[in-house]
Write a protein that holds these residues in place. Structure first.
Motif: not given
Length: 233
Positions: A26-41, A49-52
């Motif tokens: 189990q993995v949970q990742l969060t990110y901040e995304a910027s476009r040309n230095g400006q936060l946008f998303a 994963q469950e079984g195979n």
């Protein structure tokens, strides 16, 4: 085949299998995304994963005026093998615009990659070890980059291309709001890399999950995606 070669092959298979066993379920990742230095998303990703079987979901939500463009959602499903992830299906959706949706099936039996774009089917030969845009960054949990360079076939949903990376293991560190990370740096080896190419920084002590990604969009803007949260089980 000699007994010596059989023993070497068995050891290699055992090592690969051990990596698959050690990878998180189990993995949970969060990110901040910027476009040309400006936060946008903001980006929220889950790997389960469950079984195979595995399922990856990545949801990008715009911030401020960018929220008007709707969510960008990627999903990947498939099998977990001794060699890592073996995708069977990939989808990409942009808001409610079905014309921009992409559907991809990995037909391993027939050796065909079947990509549905604007309702039209395009099939190309399926290369061994091929990944999709979502699965390829989680494949490093099972097969960490080694040596000075490597290649990996990846489908964007529109085409199948080979990512060719140089590998920097000099011990670079990155500090984000999620912590300080020792990273392996992957950057495109080809000077004429496609627009959909990515530069990655993988956390060495975090199962080689991406701490930072950098790319260019179709307008040439610089996109950076930086880790803000991580949970691994």
């Amino acid at each position: 085949m000699s007994i010596y070669r059989i023993r070497i092959l068995s050891l290699i298979l055992l090592c690969v299998s051990s990596l698959a066993m050690a990878a998180p379920k189990q993995v949970q990742l969060t990110y901040e995304a910027s476009r040309n230095g400006q936060l946008f998303a903001t980006v929220n990703e889950t790997y389960q994963q469950e079984g195979n079987r595995y399922r990856i979901e990545s949801v990008t939500k715009g911030v401020g005026v960018y929220a008007l463009f709707g969510e960008r959602k990627l999903t990947s499903e498939g099998e977990v093998t001794a060699q890592g992830l073996k995708p069977s299906h990939f989808e990409l959706h942009q808001g409610d615009n079905e014309k921009r949706a992409l559907y991809t099936d990995f037909d391993w039996d027939s050796g065909q990659l079947k990509m549905k774009i604007k309702g039209k089917l395009n099939s190309v030969p399926l290369e061994s070890g091929a990944q999709d845009l979502s699965s390829f960054i989680y494949q490093f949990m099972f097969a960490p980059p080694s040596g000075s360079e490597f290649r990996l076939p990846v489908t964007t949903g529109k085409k199948l291309r080979t990512y060719h990376y140089n590998v920097d293991t000099s011990g670079e560190t990155l500090e984000t709001v999620a912590g300080k990370f020792k990273v392996v740096h992957l950057h495109e080896a080809a000077a004429e890399a496609d627009d959909d190419g990515k530069e990655l920084w993988l956390g060495v002590e975090q199962h080689y999950l991406p701490v930072k990604l950098m790319m260019k969009d179709d307008k040439g803007s610089k996109i950076e995606q930086v880790l803000t949260g991580i949970k691994v089980e």
